[in-house]
Design an enzyme around this catalytic site. Sequence first.
Site, short mmCIF file in Angstrom:
data_model
loop_
_atom_site.label_atom_id
_atom_site.label_comp_id
_atom_site.label_asym_id
_atom_site.label_seq_id
_atom_site.Cartn_x
_atom_site.Cartn_y
_atom_site.Cartn_z
N ARG A 1 0.78 -1.06 -0.04
CA ARG A 1 0.04 0.02 -0.05
C ARG A 1 1.00 1.40 0.00
O ARG A 1 2.21 1.17 0.58
CB ARG A 1 -0.94 0.09 1.13
CG ARG A 1 -1.97 -1.02 1.22
CD ARG A 1 -3.23 -0.59 -0.08
NE ARG A 1 -4.20 -1.55 0.25
CZ ARG A 1 -3.97 -2.60 -0.71
NH1 ARG A 1 -3.22 -2.99 -1.46
NH2 ARG A 1 -5.12 -3.58 -0.61
N GLU B 1 -3.34 8.02 -4.23
CA GLU B 1 -3.83 7.60 -5.32
C GLU B 1 -5.26 8.14 -6.16
O GLU B 1 -5.99 8.34 -5.28
CB GLU B 1 -4.15 6.08 -5.76
CG GLU B 1 -2.75 5.35 -5.22
CD GLU B 1 -2.77 3.75 -5.19
OE1 GLU B 1 -3.97 3.30 -5.54
OE2 GLU B 1 -1.92 3.25 -4.93
N HIS C 1 -1.29 1.02 -10.12
CA HIS C 1 -1.91 0.02 -9.12
C HIS C 1 -2.66 -1.20 -9.81
O HIS C 1 -3.90 -1.23 -9.71
CB HIS C 1 -2.93 0.57 -8.04
CG HIS C 1 -3.46 -0.08 -6.80
ND1 HIS C 1 -3.59 0.60 -5.50
CD2 HIS C 1 -3.35 -1.24 -6.49
CE1 HIS C 1 -3.85 -0.15 -4.81
NE2 HIS C 1 -3.74 -1.61 -5.40
#
Length: 658
Positions: A577, A606, A624
């Site tokens: 993460r 993000e 991602h």
Amino acid sequence: MDNLCVLMVCPTSTYIEEELEKSFKLLKLWHFEDQNQFIKTHCNSIRAIVSSGKAGANAELIESLPKLEIISNYGVGLDKVDLIKCKEKGVRVTNTPDVLTDDVADLAIGLILAMLRRICESDRYVRSGKWKKGDYKLTTKFTGKSVGIIGMGRIGTAIAKRAEAFSCNIRYHSRTEKPNLNYKYYPNVIELASNCQILVAACSLTEETRHIINREVIDALGEKGVVINIGRGLLVDESELVSALVEGRLGGAGLDVFEHEPQVPEELFGLENVVLLPHVGTGTEETRKAMADLVIGNLKNHFNNKPLLTPADPKGPKPENLYKLLKNNILSENKRQKHFFNFLKMEKIGVLMTTPISTYLEHELSTRFTLFKLWTQSCKSEFLRQNSSYIKAVVGDTKCGADSDLIESLPNLEIVASYSVGLDKIDLDTCRDKGVRVTNTPDVLTDDVADLAIGLILAVLRRVCVGDEFVKSGEWKSCELGLSSKFSGKSVGIIGLGRIGSAIAKRAEAFGCPISYHSRSQKSDANYKYYSNIVDLASNCQILIVACALTEETRHIVNRKVIDALGPNGILINIGRGAHIDESELVSALLKGRLAGAGLDVYEDEPEVPEQLFGLENVVLLPHVGSDTEETSKAMADLVIGNLDAHFNKKPLLSPVT
């Protein structure tokens, strides 16, 4: 040996030139405009040639040098040296095998991962700012694919070893079957291509292997197949390859070599399903030095009447349960439909999807339940007030899960099914207080995330995205890319040795990497070095990978101290993460050279990515996409639905969290 003349036919590296000049009288052929006249002038002085994969020694050159005794080739391939003429004239030939095996095999795997997972295209997607407008498309899984290798020599065997760590089914073609191998052998290349998904050219170039990958082989591989060439450009019929890629008769290609280097077919430049590198298979600092040392060592041994270190043959190169079944794709589509999705119609049960995830998941949920899509509502609070009594399940992901406010607003909520392995977007304490069950999607995404971690390492160290851009921009015609860094043998530290961390370790071991790790407690079944302190882990590895869950304890687990411990030669990889890393400290370290590079699939805010990173060549930035392959996306969706079905039919959950 200062008076012994050695002719170097083309530039290779500054190091080898400097070392040769220390022991010999070095003549550099490319420095002279009239090379024929130069040869005539020095023909009786030249006793050795240093050749390479770019320029060698043809019959005419060998004939013109009456005192020639040895050709020391800077490379393993000898297709640029006339071996028949050497045998006829009694000229000894050496090459540099073994020292380059790991680098070429590493790059083959790097090309496969870059092509299937669209690493270079994804990197461009992030740097262009497009991620802010929408997610990148799904890619293709590597783990479990069938890999066919043409040529099972040193390099082919090393590729097979690495691919096995990705659970790939290996088969091969060579001149003869290898009795010591447990891989399936095909005496015919067309049959090999018909029975694999990825075809790797790793054989020597001879008259027999010229265009060994032709139209028939490409058509046998098919529209979903991938060609990888780390051998020689002439192993592939380039016009047929280009045609197949442009027409969609081939799924993709990863190419490090071409028929007319540095000329590359421009039709390939606009294709997303190709990765093009400028012949850098051995192009690492470590290996080029080892190759140069071997070239010089062979020359010194020859002129000191000692055995050659690596003489070449002058004749030429020598010839249990449903969930696990679903994860491993063992069940056929029909069986999956019959056994795994034999659901009762539950249209009256309301399922709230908090964010768009996949069209397939939306469709499957809508056919079984009453589906509510939260992101489509202009006034979400009013929507929830009106429909809260109907909603019994929530489906979320890493972007939007179920916080305490959402859970509290749904009085009849029974289950939260997360389309991810991470649970940091779900308030687990509130779920426990309210008796709400929670599931996630472990295992099905493990392989893809672990694959991407290795892909990021290779892309950063071997400068895969930089090389691809270098070729596609046309720069290769005017200059060389420069060397990269070796992966095989590097020490790898992993933060978090759960499913994903263990899968990364398994893959890295196949590259000869020593593994160490940090986790909350030492794993009794792990044979890796354990560090209870992350700074100590970072101090004792060259590549640090973040693969743990995000909790309050692991937030900014990689901070200034850890980055400084990793040091200016270290590489940081994050597939966990974004908040695991203090992003401002990471950016500062990269900009100031306190860290050698980074491969990032996740970020703190993000899809916002620090723009200071966009101009750096030593970072690879992905949007991602750790689990974003077609195969895994479907398997994750199936597991979400399977958990909901099990819950509402009062059966055991497939992957319970609480």
